[in-house]
Design an enzyme around this catalytic site. Structure first.
Site: not given
Ligand SMILES: C[S@@+](CC[C@H](N)C(=O)[O-])C[C@H]1O[C@@H](n2cnc3c(N)ncnc32)[C@H](O)[C@@H]1O
Length: 277
Positions: A176, A119, A161, A92
């Protein structure tokens, strides 16, 4: 194109056998290798995580299994002659995943995905592989998932795609939403198919007219209307040259006007707030 995915939930990637990506695999256009991260653990409990340095809630994925798993995937891909890899780390806190980035990734021969749980992954893993290959830390939206596997599915489908020969009609992605070029980063408007009447609802006359110019204009106006309603930020950022005279008439009907003051900050259009009666 080759795709490697390292994950603690290989079964989460089963949808990669379905539909468009599944067909691309079956036809040999995509070589997808899913690896179970726990195969690179050496203790009885197959541990992949540990407590965070500095304290705090949650667990962090350990360097050891990730380093060994990525090295193994890399060795296999190099041995089979797959060009230069790029590492995709869903997070994220990454850069937003966009159609532009999908196009960029679709031009690469080999993508390795590192979806995390808990995390996230010990930072040193990303830093280590960034010395050897391009690393893309990407976010699929402003929300937090429990793991990165769903993000891998999203990125893979958007990229696959675009590969030559994967979509039945090579023109399909030209119009698109977000497609670079023709639609100037506008959202695509509504689409219709047969029957012409359904529950008393018909098709806009212009689509049955056979008049290509009028149809193109109608589609463009619909795209402007939809973008104005759902993503006004995209209109604000459109350079004046992206719009012809008819576009500007439509924008004016939708309440937009050129913004000479905002142009210095990349905002070329503004919509004065509605005056309350
Ligand atoms: C619980 S999340 C970790 C969040 C982390 N504590 C943070 O706030 O950045 C666990 C994993 O889910 C994935 N993930 C969660 N949200 C995501 C998003 N919006 N985009 C891409 N990957 C995501 C990532 O691989 C991340 O390391």
């Amino acid at each position: 194109m080759r795709l490697d995915v390292v994950t603690i939930f290989p079964e989460y990637l089963d949808p990669l056998n379905v539909s468009l990506v599944g067909k691309a695999r079956a036809s040999g256009r995509l070589d997808v290798q899913v690896h179970d991260l726990r195969e690179w653990t050496y203790d009885r409990h197959n541990t992949v995580d540990d407590t965070p340095y500095g304290g705090g809630p949650g667990m962090v994925m350990k360097t050891g299994p990730w380093g060994d798993a990525l090295d193994s995937a890399l060795a296999d891909g190099y041995e089979r002659g797959f060009g230069r890899p790029a590492l995709i780390v869903p997070t994220p806190s990454g850069r937003p995943f966009t159609q532009e980035l999908a196009v960029e990734l679709s031009e690469r021969p080999w993508l390795i995905f590192a979806p995390a749980r808990y995390e996230g992954i010990d930072r040193r893993v990303v830093d280590e592989y960034a010395t050897r290959m391009p690393v893309y830390e990407v976010s699929i939206g402003d929300y937090v998932l429990a793991g990165g596997e769903a993000a891998v599915l999203v990125v893979t489908e958007a990229v696959a795609r675009l590969l030559p020969g994967v979509l039945g009609n090579a023109e399909s992605h030209r119009d698109d939403s977000f497609a670079p070029g023709a639609m100037a980063n506008l959202l695509e408007g509504p689409v219709y198919t047969k029957p012409p009447l359904w529950r008393g609802r018909d098709i806009p006359d212009v689509l049955l007219s056979g008049h290509h110019g009028k149809i193109a204009r109608w589609r463009r106006d619909q795209a402007l209307t939809r973008t104005s309603a759902h993503r006004p930020d995209l209109i604000e950022r459109c350079a004046p040259a992206a719009f012809d005279k008819k576009d500007r008439e439509m924008l004016s009907i939708l309440g937009w006007a050129p913004d000479p003051e905002g142009a210095a900050h990349g905002r070329f259009w503004r919509r004065p707030p509605a005056v309350e009666e």
